[in-house]
Enzyme design. Sequence first.
Site, PDB file in Angstrom:
ATOM      1  CB  ALA A   1       2.357   5.266   2.415  1.00 15.48           C
TER       2      ALA A   1
ATOM      3  CB  ALA B   1       6.951   0.962   4.466  1.00 12.17           C
ATOM      4  CB  SER B   2       9.125  -3.143   6.433  1.00 13.61           C
ATOM      5  OG  SER B   2      10.172  -2.232   6.130  1.00 13.61           O
TER       6      SER B   2
ATOM      7  CB  ALA C   1       7.157   4.130   9.867  1.00 10.93           C
ATOM      8  CD  GLN C   2       0.075   2.968  10.217  1.00  6.20           C
ATOM      9  OE1 GLN C   2       0.004   1.806   9.785  1.00  6.20           O
ATOM     10  NE2 GLN C   2      -0.900   3.499  10.938  1.00  6.20           N
ATOM     11  CB  VAL C   3       3.197   8.258   5.938  1.00  2.00           C
ATOM     12  CG1 VAL C   3       3.146   9.777   5.798  1.00  2.00           C
ATOM     13  CG2 VAL C   3       4.643   7.779   5.967  1.00  2.00           C
TER      14      VAL C   3
ATOM     15  CE  LYS D   1       9.387   6.690   7.820  1.00  2.00           C
ATOM     16  NZ  LYS D   1      10.640   6.912   7.051  1.00  2.00           N
TER      17      LYS D   1
ATOM     18  CG  ASP E   1      14.527   3.696   0.302  1.00  2.00           C
ATOM     19  OD1 ASP E   1      14.540   2.791  -0.555  1.00  2.00           O
ATOM     20  OD2 ASP E   1      13.686   3.753   1.217  1.00  2.00           O
TER      21      ASP E   1
END
Length: 513
Positions: A135, A137-138, A140-142, A156, A291
């Site tokens: 995944a 996102a704005s 970080a990535q995982v 992360k 969230d």
Amino acid sequence: MFKTIWHIGGLYRLALNLRRHHAIETLNAMPVMPALLPSLLRATTFFIPRKRRLPENSGARLALALSKMGPAYIKLGQTLATRPDVIGRPLAEGLLTLQDRLPAFEWKAAKSIMESELGTVYTDHFSAFDETPIAAASIAQVHKATTLDGQSVAVKIRRPDIIRRFQKDLSLFSWIAALAENHSAKARRLRLTDVVKTVEDTTLNEMDFRKEAASCAELAANMEGEHGYRIPSIDFDLTFEKMMTIEWVDGIRLIDRDQLVEAGHDLNELSQRIVQIFLKQAMRDGYFHADLHQGNLIVEADGTIAAIDFGIMGHITKKEQQFLAEILYGFILRDYERVAEVHFEAGYVPRSENVHEFAQALKAIADPIMDLPVSEISAGKLLAQLFATTERFSMQTQPQLILLQRTMVMAEGMALHLNPEANMWEISRPILEAWMRDNLSPEIILADFITALPKLIRKLPASLERLLDLLETMDQTQAPNTDMPQKGNPITAWVSFTLGLIAGAALLKIFFL
């Protein structure tokens, strides 16, 4: 001067992107927007062609435009989705579709950041590491990985140079908000600069993964023993500012409704649990997972809901918990006079306004919604109309409640996704009633007072000293009048009364304890 020119350039770049996505027209629907600005932007961007196959919904087009502008614009759009009073209800509903997804960054950069945090090569800590992120996102990535002791984990990793990019865009947002407040009373009432400050504070906190790990641990402690809900464990030895390692969770994301049905999960029970867990976090603990989109909740094989991604957490004080509980419970009972009184007691509405007229306005908002069939009652829509109606009563925006408003709407949205017949009010009622019983009964109020009494007594000497200094000053400045009968000094009488009250409370403490 240079900064102003740079901000104007940033505003124009935003206008060009809005034009590409046929979203300049959406500005006309925003209550705070100057009437001539959309026309000016259209005239100066006429040469930019529009993209094809755009959504028909104006809010969805605005969401798409913001998502193309970068991480800070995504966070701003998500915040504005909770503010129908700022951008209008149709646009706010459209922005709820804004997804925090961006292309992944290169493995080489991710590896460099991770090893910089670890201080050594990553293979010294992981026996396996998937270079392709699961995944992005704005912020970080995982990646999925396995530790040396065989534990499956999610790692992360923060995007490179993300803080500088955010601060640059947030500088533009602050400039626009200040410009609006300088020229619009409506913008001042809505406290646009505070909205931007909220975006900045929550986002910068979200970027430090040590804070996210601490938030995760605090929420886990609060929710320990809660049936059907859990928080994955953090590996603090492998968690730093730019990198966080958390237990891997296997299961079905709440967004995958068909898979949940196929796996035999009770969707109605899941929908109720989501809402009630959120209310327990907010009302009982004053600390909640803010969230709550469907990708951040995973249903495990046994039906347990596991929450992930704790970068955005909400906090409200005990007093705000009380106000919120009474407001929501008042709506359930249709006791609009009490709801209005709570707004005044909380200071949300100035006392110069008429409480009865405010109660009538609340009734006009709520009754048409509460009279709808169960499947059509929406707490989110009610809150949206409530905040959109308060302008004529000079109610200022409460920035500390922005995340709470947003999370309530998201919780209801998830409940309805799982069960279209879900009724937020009926699901909420037992939690609110329990909170009222546990916090507002006379016995609890007395117990709270007795608990606070030692602190009050400790402050008493300093307070009395200040009062005596004030009395001495008054005696020196007021000449005695011997022709008039002498009466007791009202301040002295008040001091005596206060001392008697405290002494009585002390006796109560001794008696009850």
